[in-house]
Design an enzyme around this catalytic site. Structure first.
Site, PDB file in Angstrom:
ATOM      1  N   TYR A  51     -56.138  -9.455 -40.587  1.00 31.61           N
ATOM      2  CA  TYR A  51     -55.238 -10.437 -41.207  1.00 31.61           C
ATOM      3  C   TYR A  51     -55.616 -10.599 -42.671  1.00 31.61           C
ATOM      4  O   TYR A  51     -56.788 -10.799 -42.984  1.00 31.61           O
ATOM      5  CB  TYR A  51     -55.359 -11.796 -40.498  1.00 31.61           C
ATOM      6  CG  TYR A  51     -54.159 -12.081 -39.617  1.00 31.61           C
ATOM      7  CD1 TYR A  51     -52.875 -12.079 -40.165  1.00 31.61           C
ATOM      8  CD2 TYR A  51     -54.308 -12.359 -38.263  1.00 31.61           C
ATOM      9  CE1 TYR A  51     -51.769 -12.320 -39.367  1.00 31.61           C
ATOM     10  CE2 TYR A  51     -53.204 -12.606 -37.465  1.00 31.61           C
ATOM     11  CZ  TYR A  51     -51.935 -12.583 -38.029  1.00 31.61           C
ATOM     12  OH  TYR A  51     -50.834 -12.826 -37.246  1.00 31.61           O
ATOM     13  N   GLU A  53     -53.568 -12.607 -45.243  1.00 37.43           N
ATOM     14  CA  GLU A  53     -52.610 -13.445 -45.978  1.00 37.43           C
ATOM     15  C   GLU A  53     -53.082 -13.661 -47.406  1.00 37.43           C
ATOM     16  O   GLU A  53     -54.269 -13.925 -47.648  1.00 37.43           O
ATOM     17  CB  GLU A  53     -52.463 -14.817 -45.308  1.00 37.43           C
ATOM     18  CG  GLU A  53     -51.694 -14.789 -44.016  1.00 37.43           C
ATOM     19  CD  GLU A  53     -52.606 -14.788 -42.816  1.00 37.43           C
ATOM     20  OE1 GLU A  53     -53.727 -14.237 -42.922  1.00 37.43           O
ATOM     21  OE2 GLU A  53     -52.198 -15.342 -41.776  1.00 37.43           O
ATOM     22  N   ASP A 197     -31.055  -1.977 -55.179  1.00 38.20           N
ATOM     23  CA  ASP A 197     -31.683  -1.596 -53.918  1.00 38.20           C
ATOM     24  C   ASP A 197     -31.671  -0.070 -53.874  1.00 38.20           C
ATOM     25  O   ASP A 197     -30.655   0.545 -53.561  1.00 38.20           O
ATOM     26  CB  ASP A 197     -30.885  -2.201 -52.764  1.00 38.20           C
ATOM     27  CG  ASP A 197     -31.452  -1.834 -51.406  1.00 38.20           C
ATOM     28  OD1 ASP A 197     -32.288  -0.906 -51.346  1.00 38.20           O
ATOM     29  OD2 ASP A 197     -31.050  -2.457 -50.412  1.00 38.20           O
ATOM     30  N   THR A 224     -36.975   0.621 -49.471  1.00 37.48           N
ATOM     31  CA  THR A 224     -37.809   0.948 -48.325  1.00 37.48           C
ATOM     32  C   THR A 224     -38.712   2.085 -48.787  1.00 37.48           C
ATOM     33  O   THR A 224     -38.478   2.690 -49.828  1.00 37.48           O
ATOM     34  CB  THR A 224     -36.982   1.433 -47.119  1.00 37.48           C
ATOM     35  OG1 THR A 224     -36.097   2.459 -47.575  1.00 37.48           O
ATOM     36  CG2 THR A 224     -36.175   0.316 -46.498  1.00 37.48           C
ATOM     37  N   LYS A 227     -37.621   6.586 -46.769  1.00 34.71           N
ATOM     38  CA  LYS A 227     -36.464   7.486 -46.826  1.00 34.71           C
ATOM     39  C   LYS A 227     -36.832   8.685 -47.710  1.00 34.71           C
ATOM     40  O   LYS A 227     -37.745   9.426 -47.366  1.00 34.71           O
ATOM     41  CB  LYS A 227     -35.239   6.700 -47.305  1.00 34.71           C
ATOM     42  CG  LYS A 227     -34.860   5.559 -46.329  1.00 34.71           C
ATOM     43  CD  LYS A 227     -33.576   4.892 -46.711  1.00 34.71           C
ATOM     44  CE  LYS A 227     -33.111   3.891 -45.682  1.00 34.71           C
ATOM     45  NZ  LYS A 227     -33.677   2.542 -45.847  1.00 34.71           N
ATOM     46  N   ARG A 233     -42.637   3.677 -42.566  1.00 33.74           N
ATOM     47  CA  ARG A 233     -41.573   2.680 -42.474  1.00 33.74           C
ATOM     48  C   ARG A 233     -42.078   1.395 -43.137  1.00 33.74           C
ATOM     49  O   ARG A 233     -43.107   0.850 -42.766  1.00 33.74           O
ATOM     50  CB  ARG A 233     -41.310   2.437 -40.985  1.00 33.74           C
ATOM     51  CG  ARG A 233     -40.045   1.736 -40.631  1.00 33.74           C
ATOM     52  CD  ARG A 233     -39.626   2.127 -39.227  1.00 33.74           C
ATOM     53  NE  ARG A 233     -39.192   3.512 -39.243  1.00 33.74           N
ATOM     54  CZ  ARG A 233     -37.978   3.920 -39.616  1.00 33.74           C
ATOM     55  NH1 ARG A 233     -37.071   3.061 -39.975  1.00 33.74           N
ATOM     56  NH2 ARG A 233     -37.675   5.201 -39.621  1.00 33.74           N
TER      57      ARG A 233
HETATM   58  N1  DSN Z   1     -30.422   2.098 -41.623  1.00 35.83           N
HETATM   59  C1  DSN Z   1     -30.536   2.583 -42.972  1.00 35.83           C
HETATM   60  C2  DSN Z   1     -29.630   3.729 -43.237  1.00 35.83           C
HETATM   61  O1  DSN Z   1     -29.493   4.535 -42.361  1.00 35.83           O
HETATM   62  O2  DSN Z   1     -29.093   3.855 -44.322  1.00 35.83           O
HETATM   63  C3  DSN Z   1     -30.356   1.542 -44.014  1.00 35.83           C
HETATM   64  O3  DSN Z   1     -31.001   0.382 -43.669  1.00 35.83           O
END
Ligand code: DSN
Length: 429
Positions: A51, A53, A197, A224, A227, A233
């Site tokens: 933990y 925080e 984003d 994120t 990707k 993730r």
């Molecule tokens: N689920 C993702 C996508 O496939 O674009 C976005 O959050």
């Protein structure tokens, strides 16, 4: 994994099954990728026990010498990768990152101007089904025409009327780059923060394959990490330090923009950060700083372009007539199938992708007109332009012969053969 096999064969078998599925199928979901073994090792580490925080040097619990080290590494690497003044690596994923920014900058009832989900935006950009839409007011701009352009005069008019506090761009299904200067100019005129984003294209921006929102003086960039960036993730928020609207919106606050975001993530929204995930981010950012990553990112785009070209030769209708990033959106109804039917058929043939709304779709989101196709994961496997053409041919065969089980079986075999030539790691057998 020997211990897991002995202790819990059910979970072990599911993990092995997923590894086999990933190895033997073609992954064309535009938001997916394969992380390195080093990222997996960092994620599967003892850091999950801790933990932490707070932030490095300012934690609530003791025993933080190694968590501080890991979080600082992730922050410093991300700063270098994106030339960011400030980075918060604690968001658990993309949705929490966006929500933390909304709560950092907005009061209930404030307005956000963002891209319509049906035109390629994202659910977390204020779709009415989300809780955020109950708290803040989201207004939307759309794309126009078959080339999918933005009408910046129209966006300016909406902004002048609605007075947004954030102008948001970024997408989960749009195959073109963005003109950040045009968004920034409108934001300057109406006194709005700019937020991008970049989840889908973070890896392409890091590799300088696509425009950089910070070059246009954007205030906040969320992403994120799993990707095109090819990390674990997770989520991340990058920002400028200065709050350009301190006197206008926050004159009673002693915080700058970076501090507003940090306190929104913790303690405002999240609890203890996932340190194993942050370790995975640090490893992935280190990988993205290496010269090889630039070749990989460039190849993602070359591959998408090659596949788009072949699909168009085969008579497919692609939104905007092609792509300049990692994804394509096809109107599959033009070939006689719905998005759901195409997704299911291709799944049977070992080709995984997702059904997706096409701009101004008249069909429901559960069975829309489009399918989204992406090249990040197959590029990580080492596939190049000639494989893209081959894959386009395989997809075309399936969707043009939906009732012919023999053809689907034959394509499944071709997919086995192709994936066998580009093996992924095998960690569990
Ligand atoms: N689920 C993702 C996508 O496939 O674009 C976005 O959050």
């Amino acid at each position: 994994m020997r211990t897991l096999r002995e202790i819990d064969p059910d979970v072990y078998n599911a993990v092995v099954g997923e590894e086999r599925r990933e190895n033997t199928g073609l992954e064309l979901i535009a938001s997916e990728n394969y992380v390195s073994k080093a990222v997996i090792e960092a994620m599967a580490s003892v850091l999950t026990n801790k933990y932490s925080e707070g932030y490095p040097g300012k934690r609530y619990y003791g025993g933080q010498e190694f968590t501080d080290l890991v979080e600082n590494l992730a922050i410093e690497r991300a700063k270098k990768l994106f030339h960011a003044e400030h980075v918060n690596v604690q968001p658990l994923s993309g949705a929490p990152a966006n929500i933390a920014v909304y709560f950092a900058l907005l009061n209930p009832g404030d307005v956000v101007l963002g891209m319509d989900l049906g035109h390629g935006g994202h659910l977390t950009h204020g779709h009415p089904v989300t809780y955020m839409a109950k708290i803040f007011k989201f207004v939307r701009y759309k794309t126009h025409g078959t080339d999918g352009h933005f009408d910046f005069d129209e966006i300016r008019q909406i902004a002048l009327k609605e007075k947004p506090k954030i102008i948001l761009c970024g997408y989960s299904c749009y195959p073109r780059d963005l003109d950040y200067n045009a968004f920034q100019e409108i934001a300057d005129e109406v006194g709005a923060y700019t937020m991008m984003d970049m989840a889908h294209i973070a890896g392409l921006i890091a590799a300088k394959e696509m425009n950089d929102p910070f070059k246009a003086r954007f205030d906040v960039v969320t992403t994120t990490t799993h990707k095109t960036l090819r990390g674990p993730r997770g989520g991340m928020i990058l920002s400028r330090t200065e709050d350009r609207y301190h006197d206008k919106y926050n004159k009673d606050s002693k915080k700058n923009l970076a501090q507003m975001i940090d306190s929104s993530v913790f303690p405002g929204f999240q609890g203890g950060p996932h340190m194993h995930q942050i370790a995975g981010k640090a490893v992935a950012f280190g990988e993205a700083l290496k010269p090889d990553f630039k070749n990989y990112a460039a190849q993602i785009r070359k591959n998408a372009k090659a596949m788009a070209q072949r699909l168009i030769e085969l008579g497919w209708t692609l939104f905007t007539g092609g792509t300049e990033n990692h994804l394509m959106l096809a109107d599959i109804t033009k070939l006689g199938l719905t998005g759901k039917e195409a997704q299911n058929l291709l799944d049977e043939a070992g080709i995984t992708l997702n059904k997706n709304a096409y701009p101004d779709d008249t069909r429901p989101p559960t069975d829309p007109s489009g399918i989204r196709i992406g090249t990040p994961a197959i590029t990580t496997r080492g596939m190049k332009e000639s494989e893209m053409k081959h894959i386009a041919d395989l997809m075309d065969k399936v969707v043009r012969n939906p009732k012919d089980k023999k053809i689907i079986e034959r394509v499944r075999k071709d997919v086995f053969d192709l994936t066998a030539k580009f093996p992924l790691y095998k960690l569990y057998k």
